[in-house]
Design a protein around this motif. Structure first.
Motif, PDB file in Angstrom:
ATOM      1  N   GLU A  52      -4.360   5.184  -2.721  1.00 57.27           N
ATOM      2  CA  GLU A  52      -3.772   4.650  -3.953  1.00 57.27           C
ATOM      3  C   GLU A  52      -3.335   3.195  -3.776  1.00 57.27           C
ATOM      4  O   GLU A  52      -3.557   2.364  -4.654  1.00 57.27           O
ATOM      5  N   LEU A  53      -2.725   2.915  -2.629  1.00 51.67           N
ATOM      6  CA  LEU A  53      -2.299   1.535  -2.356  1.00 51.67           C
ATOM      7  C   LEU A  53      -3.504   0.610  -2.234  1.00 51.67           C
ATOM      8  O   LEU A  53      -3.481  -0.525  -2.714  1.00 51.67           O
ATOM      9  N   ALA A  54      -4.550   1.092  -1.572  1.00 47.42           N
ATOM     10  CA  ALA A  54      -5.760   0.291  -1.413  1.00 47.42           C
ATOM     11  C   ALA A  54      -6.352  -0.061  -2.766  1.00 47.42           C
ATOM     12  O   ALA A  54      -6.787  -1.191  -2.994  1.00 47.42           O
ATOM     13  N   GLN A  55      -6.355   0.903  -3.667  1.00 51.83           N
ATOM     14  CA  GLN A  55      -6.872   0.651  -5.006  1.00 51.83           C
ATOM     15  C   GLN A  55      -5.946  -0.283  -5.792  1.00 51.83           C
ATOM     16  O   GLN A  55      -6.395  -1.208  -6.452  1.00 51.83           O
ATOM     17  N   GLN A  56      -4.650  -0.053  -5.678  1.00 48.19           N
ATOM     18  CA  GLN A  56      -3.672  -0.867  -6.407  1.00 48.19           C
ATOM     19  C   GLN A  56      -3.744  -2.334  -5.994  1.00 48.19           C
ATOM     20  O   GLN A  56      -3.719  -3.227  -6.829  1.00 48.19           O
ATOM     21  N   PHE A  57      -3.805  -2.583  -4.662  1.00 54.15           N
ATOM     22  CA  PHE A  57      -3.757  -3.954  -4.156  1.00 54.15           C
ATOM     23  C   PHE A  57      -5.128  -4.531  -3.828  1.00 54.15           C
ATOM     24  O   PHE A  57      -5.234  -5.675  -3.380  1.00 54.15           O
ATOM     25  N   ASP A  58      -6.193  -3.721  -4.039  1.00 51.51           N
ATOM     26  CA  ASP A  58      -7.562  -4.145  -3.759  1.00 51.51           C
ATOM     27  C   ASP A  58      -7.721  -4.608  -2.305  1.00 51.51           C
ATOM     28  O   ASP A  58      -8.214  -5.700  -2.027  1.00 51.51           O
ATOM     29  N   VAL A  59      -7.238  -3.773  -1.392  1.00 50.94           N
ATOM     30  CA  VAL A  59      -7.281  -4.052   0.044  1.00 50.94           C
ATOM     31  C   VAL A  59      -7.749  -2.785   0.754  1.00 50.94           C
ATOM     32  O   VAL A  59      -7.437  -1.674   0.311  1.00 50.94           O
ATOM     33  N   HIS A  60      -8.461  -2.941   1.857  1.00 51.38           N
ATOM     34  CA  HIS A  60      -8.941  -1.790   2.618  1.00 51.38           C
ATOM     35  C   HIS A  60      -7.751  -1.030   3.221  1.00 51.38           C
ATOM     36  O   HIS A  60      -6.788  -1.648   3.689  1.00 51.38           O
ATOM     37  N   PRO A  61      -7.808   0.307   3.245  1.00 54.96           N
ATOM     38  CA  PRO A  61      -6.703   1.100   3.812  1.00 54.96           C
ATOM     39  C   PRO A  61      -6.357   0.733   5.257  1.00 54.96           C
ATOM     40  O   PRO A  61      -5.184   0.751   5.633  1.00 54.96           O
ATOM     41  N   ASN A  62      -7.369   0.394   6.060  1.00 55.31           N
ATOM     42  CA  ASN A  62      -7.088  -0.002   7.448  1.00 55.31           C
ATOM     43  C   ASN A  62      -6.235  -1.270   7.499  1.00 55.31           C
ATOM     44  O   ASN A  62      -5.382  -1.421   8.375  1.00 55.31           O
ATOM     45  N   GLN A  63      -6.486  -2.178   6.559  1.00 57.14           N
ATOM     46  CA  GLN A  63      -5.694  -3.416   6.508  1.00 57.14           C
ATOM     47  C   GLN A  63      -4.252  -3.101   6.160  1.00 57.14           C
ATOM     48  O   GLN A  63      -3.323  -3.685   6.721  1.00 57.14           O
ATOM     49  N   MET A  79      -8.056 -14.844   2.281  1.00 61.28           N
ATOM     50  CA  MET A  79      -6.901 -14.665   3.147  1.00 61.28           C
ATOM     51  C   MET A  79      -5.674 -14.419   2.262  1.00 61.28           C
ATOM     52  O   MET A  79      -5.492 -15.065   1.245  1.00 61.28           O
ATOM     53  N   HIS A  80      -4.850 -13.516   2.691  1.00 61.27           N
ATOM     54  CA  HIS A  80      -3.690 -13.124   1.897  1.00 61.27           C
ATOM     55  C   HIS A  80      -2.430 -13.829   2.398  1.00 61.27           C
ATOM     56  O   HIS A  80      -2.279 -14.083   3.583  1.00 61.27           O
ATOM     57  N   SER A  81      -1.521 -14.080   1.474  1.00 55.84           N
ATOM     58  CA  SER A  81      -0.276 -14.763   1.819  1.00 55.84           C
ATOM     59  C   SER A  81       0.655 -13.806   2.559  1.00 55.84           C
ATOM     60  O   SER A  81       0.562 -12.583   2.398  1.00 55.84           O
ATOM     61  N   PRO A  82       1.585 -14.348   3.346  1.00 57.82           N
ATOM     62  CA  PRO A  82       2.569 -13.496   4.017  1.00 57.82           C
ATOM     63  C   PRO A  82       3.386 -12.666   3.026  1.00 57.82           C
ATOM     64  O   PRO A  82       3.718 -11.517   3.306  1.00 57.82           O
ATOM     65  N   ALA A  83       3.681 -13.229   1.857  1.00 57.33           N
ATOM     66  CA  ALA A  83       4.456 -12.489   0.856  1.00 57.33           C
ATOM     67  C   ALA A  83       3.673 -11.279   0.355  1.00 57.33           C
ATOM     68  O   ALA A  83       4.241 -10.191   0.193  1.00 57.33           O
ATOM     69  N   PHE A  84       2.376 -11.464   0.148  1.00 55.04           N
ATOM     70  CA  PHE A  84       1.537 -10.353  -0.310  1.00 55.04           C
ATOM     71  C   PHE A  84       1.462  -9.267   0.770  1.00 55.04           C
ATOM     72  O   PHE A  84       1.601  -8.081   0.482  1.00 55.04           O
ATOM     73  N   LYS A  85       1.263  -9.687   2.008  1.00 58.24           N
ATOM     74  CA  LYS A  85       1.186  -8.723   3.113  1.00 58.24           C
ATOM     75  C   LYS A  85       2.485  -7.933   3.230  1.00 58.24           C
ATOM     76  O   LYS A  85       2.474  -6.721   3.450  1.00 58.24           O
ATOM     77  N   SER A  86       3.613  -8.614   3.075  1.00 55.58           N
ATOM     78  CA  SER A  86       4.915  -7.943   3.139  1.00 55.58           C
ATOM     79  C   SER A  86       5.065  -6.937   2.009  1.00 55.58           C
ATOM     80  O   SER A  86       5.546  -5.821   2.216  1.00 55.58           O
TER      81      SER A  86
END
Length: 95
Positions: A23-34, A1-8
């Motif tokens: 690029e963002l998905a790769q940078q932050f290691d998160v799925h593009p849909n997220q 689970m990710h913190s609110p600060a990370f999500k922001s």
């Protein structure tokens, strides 16, 4: 689970549009849909930052009368103990 600060942080990066979702998905290691979801949530909640009315102060969660009573009890106990210790010579008068 990710913190609110990370999500922001991720949502703001998506809003800036300087990088693609991939690029963002790769940078932050998160799925593009997220990232898209967080971006939408950030945009939907942005108006609340400036548009909220100041809320009335909520009633204190603590009963102030009982706290004041407890303070009084503790003050009496301290005074009693100070007097008893002073009489017995265990407490110096130079406090």
């Amino acid at each position: 689970m990710h913190s609110p600060a990370f999500k922001s942080k991720v949502g703001l990066a998506a809003i800036k549009g300087e990088k693609t979702l991939a690029e963002l998905a790769q940078q932050f290691d998160v799925h593009p849909n997220q990232i898209t979801t967080w971006e939408s949530q950030l945009l939907e909640g942005a108006a609340g930052v400036f548009g909220q009315e100041k809320a009335e102060p909520k009633e204190a969660a603590v009963d102030l009368k009982s706290l004041h009573a407890k303070i009084g009890e503790l003050t009496l106990a301290n005074d009693f103990l100070e007097g008893a210790l002073s009489k017995s010579g265990l407490l110096s008068a130079k406090r």
